[in-house]
Design a protein around this motif. Structure first.
Motif, PDB file in Angstrom:
ATOM      1  N   LEU A   1      -4.242   5.243  -1.282  1.00 19.79           N
ATOM      2  CA  LEU A   1      -5.036   4.776  -0.149  1.00 19.79           C
ATOM      3  C   LEU A   1      -6.233   3.969  -0.631  1.00 19.79           C
ATOM      4  O   LEU A   1      -6.534   2.889  -0.103  1.00 19.79           O
ATOM      5  N   TRP A   2      -6.909   4.468  -1.644  1.00 18.57           N
ATOM      6  CA  TRP A   2      -8.082   3.791  -2.191  1.00 18.57           C
ATOM      7  C   TRP A   2      -7.690   2.462  -2.835  1.00 18.57           C
ATOM      8  O   TRP A   2      -8.327   1.437  -2.605  1.00 18.57           O
ATOM      9  N   GLY A   3      -6.623   2.477  -3.627  1.00 18.90           N
ATOM     10  CA  GLY A   3      -6.204   1.265  -4.322  1.00 18.90           C
ATOM     11  C   GLY A   3      -5.678   0.205  -3.380  1.00 18.90           C
ATOM     12  O   GLY A   3      -6.027  -0.975  -3.493  1.00 18.90           O
ATOM     13  N   TYR A   4      -4.828   0.593  -2.410  1.00 17.06           N
ATOM     14  CA  TYR A   4      -4.296  -0.361  -1.448  1.00 17.06           C
ATOM     15  C   TYR A   4      -5.405  -0.933  -0.571  1.00 17.06           C
ATOM     16  O   TYR A   4      -5.415  -2.115  -0.248  1.00 17.06           O
ATOM     17  N   GLY A   5      -6.345  -0.082  -0.179  1.00 17.34           N
ATOM     18  CA  GLY A   5      -7.427  -0.519   0.704  1.00 17.34           C
ATOM     19  C   GLY A   5      -8.333  -1.558   0.079  1.00 17.34           C
ATOM     20  O   GLY A   5      -9.023  -2.303   0.794  1.00 17.34           O
ATOM     21  N   HIS A   6      -8.318  -1.648  -1.232  1.00 23.82           N
ATOM     22  CA  HIS A   6      -9.167  -2.636  -1.898  1.00 23.82           C
ATOM     23  C   HIS A   6      -8.709  -4.070  -1.641  1.00 23.82           C
ATOM     24  O   HIS A   6      -9.455  -5.013  -1.960  1.00 23.82           O
ATOM     25  N   TYR A   7      -7.534  -4.234  -1.067  1.00 25.16           N
ATOM     26  CA  TYR A   7      -7.159  -5.582  -0.639  1.00 25.16           C
ATOM     27  C   TYR A   7      -8.228  -6.145   0.300  1.00 25.16           C
ATOM     28  O   TYR A   7      -8.652  -7.295   0.164  1.00 25.16           O
ATOM     29  N   LEU A   8      -8.662  -5.340   1.265  1.00 23.55           N
ATOM     30  CA  LEU A   8      -9.674  -5.793   2.213  1.00 23.55           C
ATOM     31  C   LEU A   8     -11.034  -5.951   1.546  1.00 23.55           C
ATOM     32  O   LEU A   8     -11.797  -6.860   1.881  1.00 23.55           O
ATOM     33  N   ILE A   9     -11.361  -5.072   0.601  1.00 20.55           N
ATOM     34  CA  ILE A   9     -12.649  -5.178  -0.086  1.00 20.55           C
ATOM     35  C   ILE A   9     -12.703  -6.458  -0.914  1.00 20.55           C
ATOM     36  O   ILE A   9     -13.657  -7.246  -0.823  1.00 20.55           O
ATOM     37  N   PHE A  10     -11.682  -6.704  -1.715  1.00 21.02           N
ATOM     38  CA  PHE A  10     -11.662  -7.899  -2.556  1.00 21.02           C
ATOM     39  C   PHE A  10     -11.583  -9.177  -1.718  1.00 21.02           C
ATOM     40  O   PHE A  10     -12.295 -10.152  -1.976  1.00 21.02           O
TER      41      PHE A  10
ATOM     42  N   PRO B   1     -16.918 -11.466   7.344  1.00 20.28           N
ATOM     43  CA  PRO B   1     -16.434 -10.860   6.095  1.00 20.28           C
ATOM     44  C   PRO B   1     -17.434  -9.883   5.480  1.00 20.28           C
ATOM     45  O   PRO B   1     -17.028  -8.897   4.852  1.00 20.28           O
ATOM     46  N   THR B   2     -18.724 -10.133   5.668  1.00 25.63           N
ATOM     47  CA  THR B   2     -19.725  -9.183   5.160  1.00 25.63           C
ATOM     48  C   THR B   2     -19.599  -7.845   5.859  1.00 25.63           C
ATOM     49  O   THR B   2     -19.612  -6.774   5.224  1.00 25.63           O
ATOM     50  N   ALA B   3     -19.459  -7.884   7.193  1.00 26.22           N
ATOM     51  CA  ALA B   3     -19.300  -6.644   7.958  1.00 26.22           C
ATOM     52  C   ALA B   3     -18.011  -5.925   7.581  1.00 26.22           C
ATOM     53  O   ALA B   3     -17.983  -4.693   7.452  1.00 26.22           O
ATOM     54  N   LEU B   4     -16.930  -6.693   7.391  1.00 20.27           N
ATOM     55  CA  LEU B   4     -15.656  -6.074   6.993  1.00 20.27           C
ATOM     56  C   LEU B   4     -15.779  -5.417   5.629  1.00 20.27           C
ATOM     57  O   LEU B   4     -15.256  -4.315   5.411  1.00 20.27           O
ATOM     58  N   TYR B   5     -16.461  -6.062   4.706  1.00 17.62           N
ATOM     59  CA  TYR B   5     -16.681  -5.492   3.374  1.00 17.62           C
ATOM     60  C   TYR B   5     -17.422  -4.160   3.479  1.00 17.62           C
ATOM     61  O   TYR B   5     -17.004  -3.152   2.890  1.00 17.62           O
ATOM     62  N   LEU B   6     -18.521  -4.132   4.230  1.00 18.89           N
ATOM     63  CA  LEU B   6     -19.328  -2.911   4.342  1.00 18.89           C
ATOM     64  C   LEU B   6     -18.545  -1.789   5.008  1.00 18.89           C
ATOM     65  O   LEU B   6     -18.586  -0.631   4.559  1.00 18.89           O
ATOM     66  N   LEU B   7     -17.813  -2.127   6.060  1.00 15.31           N
ATOM     67  CA  LEU B   7     -17.079  -1.094   6.794  1.00 15.31           C
ATOM     68  C   LEU B   7     -15.915  -0.548   5.971  1.00 15.31           C
ATOM     69  O   LEU B   7     -15.691   0.675   5.924  1.00 15.31           O
ATOM     70  N   THR B   8     -15.185  -1.431   5.298  1.00 16.16           N
ATOM     71  CA  THR B   8     -14.064  -0.980   4.473  1.00 16.16           C
ATOM     72  C   THR B   8     -14.550  -0.178   3.278  1.00 16.16           C
ATOM     73  O   THR B   8     -13.936   0.829   2.903  1.00 16.16           O
ATOM     74  N   LEU B   9     -15.644  -0.614   2.692  1.00 14.02           N
ATOM     75  CA  LEU B   9     -16.206   0.115   1.557  1.00 14.02           C
ATOM     76  C   LEU B   9     -16.613   1.524   1.962  1.00 14.02           C
ATOM     77  O   LEU B   9     -16.392   2.489   1.216  1.00 14.02           O
ATOM     78  N   TRP B  10     -17.191   1.646   3.145  1.00 14.14           N
ATOM     79  CA  TRP B  10     -17.566   2.984   3.634  1.00 14.14           C
ATOM     80  C   TRP B  10     -16.320   3.840   3.844  1.00 14.14           C
ATOM     81  O   TRP B  10     -16.283   5.008   3.432  1.00 14.14           O
TER      82      TRP B  10
END
Length: 411
Positions: free
Chosen positions: A287-296, A331-340
């Protein structure tokens, strides 16, 4: 994973000049495990592809084709991210650094460069041939590594390696739809093949779990995050530099300052928690590794958004101020929300800490409507989030210290 295979791989890791060795599993508890020079070089080669994807996204958004640009960006970035991620997890479990391993990795790097060369045609003319070819080169090389593991392994581990190799090769047959089918069908090919690719590790590791190293994986993801954020800074710098000679620096200063605050805050919140302690099983790690698609992808898109904001300010992008601001804030908001959701919430205690990043994401979105000051306001909101997080952590630590001290005095 047997102790014999772990010890064999550990001793193998101390023989960097061997030509060919058995590709056996490294121990998950191996001490002092860090990223190798080859892995760092591999990551740097991906910068070229990320830069190309970001540049094409900028052109699409600046020309008023945001929907088209985002769709192509999502497709291209999946190819970049998935190839990088598969290599990273494989290397964490099986890197023996022999000559053959290095040469196969070199082939993967060549595939990255071919893929990067195909990004512009895929955006502009829907020509996916070079993109497909680069991806296939990387993935076939990855299947070759898994076949090496299968040759060295026995039992469940050999089954797992063969499933990986077979699944990867089968998926490459499916990806040919991107070059053979009509343009209207390619989005559906992409969706189906993404699902198929994501299922390969889930299916393969039902037979046996790879011995990836939590500290190593956390470091590798952290380093790639830094590389992506660095590319964001570079993209924004080029955009500002190209505009300075012909326009007033004062017009660009709010964007430059806001962008710097956003990137610095993105770095800070990512490394604020020691995530390796959370990676205890495949379920958590997947879950953590796959979710990093959105973070990156969102981190790289921030750089593209900053370029769009600069171009709109100087009049070379024919879009509204609202659209240019959204190219940065969303994209900034998506980064913060996905990171959380994937990374930070496991280490937050109390409602104040838990809502901090989601609230920051909401504030950043609200900044979209502030016109020419939107990017600077988003940067200030991100920086205030960092300050608030540090303050809350310090206060909680102080209360915990006071409680322990009182308990000690009472005893």
């Amino acid at each position: 994973m047997t102790s014999s295979s772990s010890s064999a791989s550990a001793s193998g890791g101390q023989q960097p000049h061997a030509v060919v060795r058995r590709l056996t599993a490294r121990g998950r508890g191996e001490p002092h495990r860090v990223a190798s020079p080859l892995e760092l070089f591999f990551d740097l080669c991906f910068v070229v592809a990320i830069a190309q994807a970001g540049a094409e996204l900028v052109h699409a958004v600046a020309e008023g084709r945001a929907g088209h640009g985002l769709l192509n960006y999502a497709m291209v970035f999946f190819a970049i991210w998935w190839a990088w991620m598969n290599f990273t997890w494989f290397a964490s479990a099986y890197d023996n650094d022999d000559l053959l391993y290095r040469l196969v990795t070199l082939v993967q790097i060549f595939g990255v460069l071919v893929l990067a060369a195909g990004i512009s045609p895929s955006f502009r003319t829907h020509d996916f041939l070079a993109l497909w070819l680069g991806y296939v080169i990387m993935r076939v090389a990855m299947a070759t590594q898994w076949l090496r593991v299968a040759r060295s392994a026995t039992g469940a581990e050999r089954t797992m390696a063969l499933r990986y190799a077979g699944g990867v090769l089968l998926c490459q047959v499916g990806w040919t739809g991107l070059v053979l089918l009509p343009v209207s069908a390619r989005v559906w090919v992409f969706v189906v093949m993404v699902i198929a690719e994501l299922c390969v590790p889930l299916y393969a590791e039902r037979a046996c779990t790879t011995s990836w190293h939590p500290h190593h994986i956390a470091e590798r993801y952290g380093l790639f995050t830094i590389i992506v954020l660095g590319e964001t800074v570079a993209a924004a710098t080029v955009a500002v530099k190209s505009a300075v000679g012909e326009h007033d620096v004062g017009e660009l200063l709010p964007i430059a300052a806001g962008g710097l605050l956003i990137v610095f805050s993105a770095w800070w919140v990512y490394f604020a928690v020691p995530i390796h302690g959370h990676l205890r099983s495949n379920r958590q790690a997947f879950l953590w590794g796959y979710g990093h698609y959105l973070i990156f992808a969102s981190a790289a898109a921030i750089g593209a958004g900053l370029e769009v904001a600069v171009e709109q300010t100087v009049g070379t992008a024919h879009i509204s101020t609202l659209s240019a601001s959204a190219a940065v804030t969303l994209p900034t908001a998506l980064y913060l929300l996905t990171l959380w959701a994937l990374h930070s919430r496991y280490f937050k205690v109390g409602i104040a800490q838990q809502i901090l990043l989601p609230l920051a994401a909401l504030l950043v979105i609200c900044c979209t409507f502030l016109g020419d000051w939107a990017v600077l306001a988003a940067g200030l909101a991100s920086a205030l989030t960092v300050v608030a997080g540090v303050t809350l952590t310090a206060r909680r630590a102080a209360r915990g210290h006071g409680t322990r001290q009182t308990s000690s005095d009472s005893s």
